[in-house]
Design a protein around this motif. Structure first.
Motif, PDB file in Angstrom:
ATOM      1  N   GLY A  57       0.977  -1.479  -0.042  1.00 24.47           N
ATOM      2  CA  GLY A  57      -0.006  -0.073   0.059  1.00 24.47           C
ATOM      3  C   GLY A  57       0.844   1.145  -0.040  1.00 24.47           C
ATOM      4  O   GLY A  57       0.536   2.521  -0.241  1.00 24.47           O
ATOM      5  N   MET A  58       2.188   1.227   0.596  1.00 23.85           N
ATOM      6  CA  MET A  58       2.977   2.089   0.438  1.00 23.85           C
ATOM      7  C   MET A  58       3.325   2.574  -0.711  1.00 23.85           C
ATOM      8  O   MET A  58       3.612   3.899  -1.118  1.00 23.85           O
ATOM      9  N   LYS A  59       3.630   1.609  -1.586  1.00 24.14           N
ATOM     10  CA  LYS A  59       3.889   1.856  -2.898  1.00 24.14           C
ATOM     11  C   LYS A  59       2.763   2.458  -3.885  1.00 24.14           C
ATOM     12  O   LYS A  59       3.036   3.420  -4.528  1.00 24.14           O
ATOM     13  N   THR A  60       1.805   2.445  -3.329  1.00 23.43           N
ATOM     14  CA  THR A  60       0.518   2.924  -4.079  1.00 23.43           C
ATOM     15  C   THR A  60       0.537   4.339  -3.671  1.00 23.43           C
ATOM     16  O   THR A  60      -0.110   5.214  -4.500  1.00 23.43           O
ATOM     17  N   VAL A  61       0.765   4.661  -2.268  1.00 23.91           N
ATOM     18  CA  VAL A  61       0.919   6.023  -2.091  1.00 23.91           C
ATOM     19  C   VAL A  61       1.919   6.824  -2.976  1.00 23.91           C
ATOM     20  O   VAL A  61       1.532   8.107  -3.366  1.00 23.91           O
ATOM     21  N   ARG A  62       2.980   6.286  -3.371  1.00 27.06           N
ATOM     22  CA  ARG A  62       4.119   7.023  -4.219  1.00 27.06           C
ATOM     23  C   ARG A  62       3.245   7.453  -5.652  1.00 27.06           C
ATOM     24  O   ARG A  62       3.347   8.480  -6.167  1.00 27.06           O
ATOM     25  N   LYS A  63       2.704   6.200  -6.201  1.00 30.05           N
ATOM     26  CA  LYS A  63       2.055   6.438  -7.354  1.00 30.05           C
ATOM     27  C   LYS A  63       0.882   7.419  -7.650  1.00 30.05           C
ATOM     28  O   LYS A  63       1.081   8.468  -8.580  1.00 30.05           O
ATOM     29  N   PHE A 107      11.566   8.512  -1.057  1.00 27.11           N
ATOM     30  CA  PHE A 107      10.694   9.128  -1.709  1.00 27.11           C
ATOM     31  C   PHE A 107      10.955  10.598  -1.235  1.00 27.11           C
ATOM     32  O   PHE A 107      10.603  11.655  -2.322  1.00 27.11           O
ATOM     33  N   LEU A 108      11.647  11.186  -0.411  1.00 19.18           N
ATOM     34  CA  LEU A 108      11.667  12.448   0.003  1.00 19.18           C
ATOM     35  C   LEU A 108      12.453  13.164  -0.817  1.00 19.18           C
ATOM     36  O   LEU A 108      12.045  14.498  -1.427  1.00 19.18           O
ATOM     37  N   PRO A 109      13.525  12.874  -1.367  1.00 19.03           N
ATOM     38  CA  PRO A 109      14.258  13.538  -2.641  1.00 19.03           C
ATOM     39  C   PRO A 109      13.242  14.058  -3.765  1.00 19.03           C
ATOM     40  O   PRO A 109      13.466  15.215  -4.188  1.00 19.03           O
ATOM     41  N   GLU A 110      12.532  12.984  -4.340  1.00 21.14           N
ATOM     42  CA  GLU A 110      11.639  13.313  -5.265  1.00 21.14           C
ATOM     43  C   GLU A 110      10.403  14.269  -4.782  1.00 21.14           C
ATOM     44  O   GLU A 110      10.042  15.201  -5.652  1.00 21.14           O
ATOM     45  N   LEU A 111      10.040  14.290  -3.516  1.00 24.21           N
ATOM     46  CA  LEU A 111       9.050  15.215  -2.974  1.00 24.21           C
ATOM     47  C   LEU A 111       9.561  16.672  -3.119  1.00 24.21           C
ATOM     48  O   LEU A 111       8.992  17.643  -3.656  1.00 24.21           O
ATOM     49  N   VAL A 112      10.820  16.784  -2.650  1.00 30.87           N
ATOM     50  CA  VAL A 112      11.377  17.955  -2.401  1.00 30.87           C
ATOM     51  C   VAL A 112      11.726  18.406  -4.062  1.00 30.87           C
ATOM     52  O   VAL A 112      11.341  19.422  -4.374  1.00 30.87           O
ATOM     53  N   GLU A 114      10.067  17.729  -6.888  1.00 28.05           N
ATOM     54  CA  GLU A 114       8.641  17.955  -7.451  1.00 28.05           C
ATOM     55  C   GLU A 114       7.743  19.248  -6.609  1.00 28.05           C
ATOM     56  O   GLU A 114       6.493  19.241  -6.740  1.00 28.05           O
ATOM     57  N   ASN A 115       8.361  19.759  -5.640  1.00 28.29           N
ATOM     58  CA  ASN A 115       7.615  20.918  -5.216  1.00 28.29           C
ATOM     59  C   ASN A 115       6.662  20.530  -4.062  1.00 28.29           C
ATOM     60  O   ASN A 115       5.687  21.206  -3.937  1.00 28.29           O
ATOM     61  N   VAL A 116       6.813  19.387  -3.756  1.00 27.11           N
ATOM     62  CA  VAL A 116       5.391  18.842  -2.761  1.00 27.11           C
ATOM     63  C   VAL A 116       6.084  19.334  -1.360  1.00 27.11           C
ATOM     64  O   VAL A 116       6.964  19.293  -0.947  1.00 27.11           O
ATOM     65  N   LYS A 117       4.751  19.655  -0.593  1.00 26.09           N
ATOM     66  CA  LYS A 117       4.902  19.960   0.574  1.00 26.09           C
ATOM     67  C   LYS A 117       4.316  18.995   1.743  1.00 26.09           C
ATOM     68  O   LYS A 117       3.190  18.731   1.409  1.00 26.09           O
ATOM     69  N   VAL A 118       5.085  18.503   2.477  1.00 19.10           N
ATOM     70  CA  VAL A 118       4.648  17.260   3.361  1.00 19.10           C
ATOM     71  C   VAL A 118       4.187  17.980   4.568  1.00 19.10           C
ATOM     72  O   VAL A 118       4.556  18.682   5.326  1.00 19.10           O
ATOM     73  N   GLU A 119       2.824  17.590   5.110  1.00 19.49           N
ATOM     74  CA  GLU A 119       2.230  17.820   6.336  1.00 19.49           C
ATOM     75  C   GLU A 119       1.606  16.688   6.832  1.00 19.49           C
ATOM     76  O   GLU A 119       1.487  15.807   6.609  1.00 19.49           O
ATOM     77  N   MET A 120       1.333  17.058   8.115  1.00 18.41           N
ATOM     78  CA  MET A 120       0.633  16.087   8.939  1.00 18.41           C
ATOM     79  C   MET A 120      -0.400  16.476   9.776  1.00 18.41           C
ATOM     80  O   MET A 120      -0.402  17.548  10.372  1.00 18.41           O
ATOM     81  N   MET A 121      -1.419  15.880  10.061  1.00 18.33           N
ATOM     82  CA  MET A 121      -2.501  16.288  11.040  1.00 18.33           C
ATOM     83  C   MET A 121      -2.933  14.888  11.937  1.00 18.33           C
ATOM     84  O   MET A 121      -2.581  13.781  11.187  1.00 18.33           O
TER      85      MET A 121
END
Ligand SMILES: Cc1cc(N2CCCCCC2)n2ncc(-c3ccc(F)cc3)c2n1
Length: 257
Positions: A57-63, A107-112, A114-121
């Protein structure tokens, strides 16, 4: 034979590109929220341990993160761990609590990039220090990014979120800084963990379950729901495109006529 395969693959790729182009020409939901269900069932069908389903399921999160970013989605909220998940066997909870760092380590290097901002609630207490450390590092590394907000709901429960917002208002009333008759829906919304996010336009829940499971109960008031029997590990780019295509066919009235 090879030529036939190449021809069919080329036709498939062209078909997918045309489908993606059509969807991108339509209204893209600004905020998509997903209850990522079916991981354990996916593993059981394959006589694998439940944790194998979580890992898949974690791989699906990436996709799905990659595609949501390509589509121009503004916020993707993923229900990764609910307050009820603590009732699962310790081994499974320990495994789940390691997934954020496994996901981010690769995956963090790719997120950085790709200009993605990681947040958590969610409620930080009770989350292991190693889990929080990995997530905090990702939040820090992406805090100035302006693209897709990838919002993980971790140890999140909607009813307790609403209770906390109400408690804050009650304290203001007790302090004499707020009159009860002046309390509006915005007062409640402003006290929620999602106060800086738009409300979800589309909620997706996988694996055939048709319930909210204490997820964003206040925020989903006018959200379009899309339920699919597909198990989360089997959910792919086509699945998300289908959900958005269905969303684009709906005529949202926000309670009006
Ligand atoms: C607890 C948990 C479970 C988890 N699953 C994989 C997806 C299916 C649902 C349950 C298992 N995933 N997948 C990604 C994360 C994650 C969380 C925070 C973060 F900053 C980065 C990644 C995650 N966290």
């Amino acid at each position: 034979m090879i030529n036939k395969l190449l021809k069919r693959n080329t036709e498939t790729v062209i078909g997918d590109m045309e489908r993606l182009s059509l969807v991108r020409d339509g209204i893209i939901p600004s905020h998509i929220a997903i209850i990522m269900d079916g991981n354990g069932r996916w593993a059981k069908k394959r006589s694998l341990p439940r944790v194998a389903g979580h890992h898949e399921g974690m791989k699906t999160v990436r996709k799905i993160t990659r595609l949501a970013n390509v589509l121009g989605v503004d916020v993707l909220t993923l229900y990764a761990f609910s307050t009820e998940n603590w009732k699962r066997p310790k081994m499974e909870v320990d495994f789940l609590m390691r997934l954020p760092e496994e996901f981010l380590s690769t995956f963090l290097p790719e997120l950085v990039a790709e200009n993605v901002k990681v947040e958590m609630m969610g409620d930080h207490t009770n989350l292991p220090a190693h889990t929080l450390k990995a997530i905090s590092k990702a939040k820090e590394a992406t805090k100035d990014n302006t693209g897709l907000i990838l919002n993980f709901a971790m140890n999140y429960g909607s009813r307790s979120e609403i209770v906390d917002s109400v408690k804050e208002l009650a304290a203001q009333v007790a302090a004499g800084t707020l009159n009860p008759e002046d309390i509006t829906e915005d007062h409640i919304s402003s006290g929620l963990m999602t106060k800086s996010l738009p409300e979800p336009d589309l909620l997706i829940r996988t694996s055939g379950e048709v319930r909210l499971s204490n997820f964003m109960l206040w925020q989903l008031a006018y959200t379009e729901f899309w339920f699919t029997d597909t198990l989360w590990p089997d959910f792919n780019e086509d699945s998300l495109i289908e959900a958005v295509e269905n969303y684009q066919k709906r005529n949202r009235r926000f309670g009006g006529l």
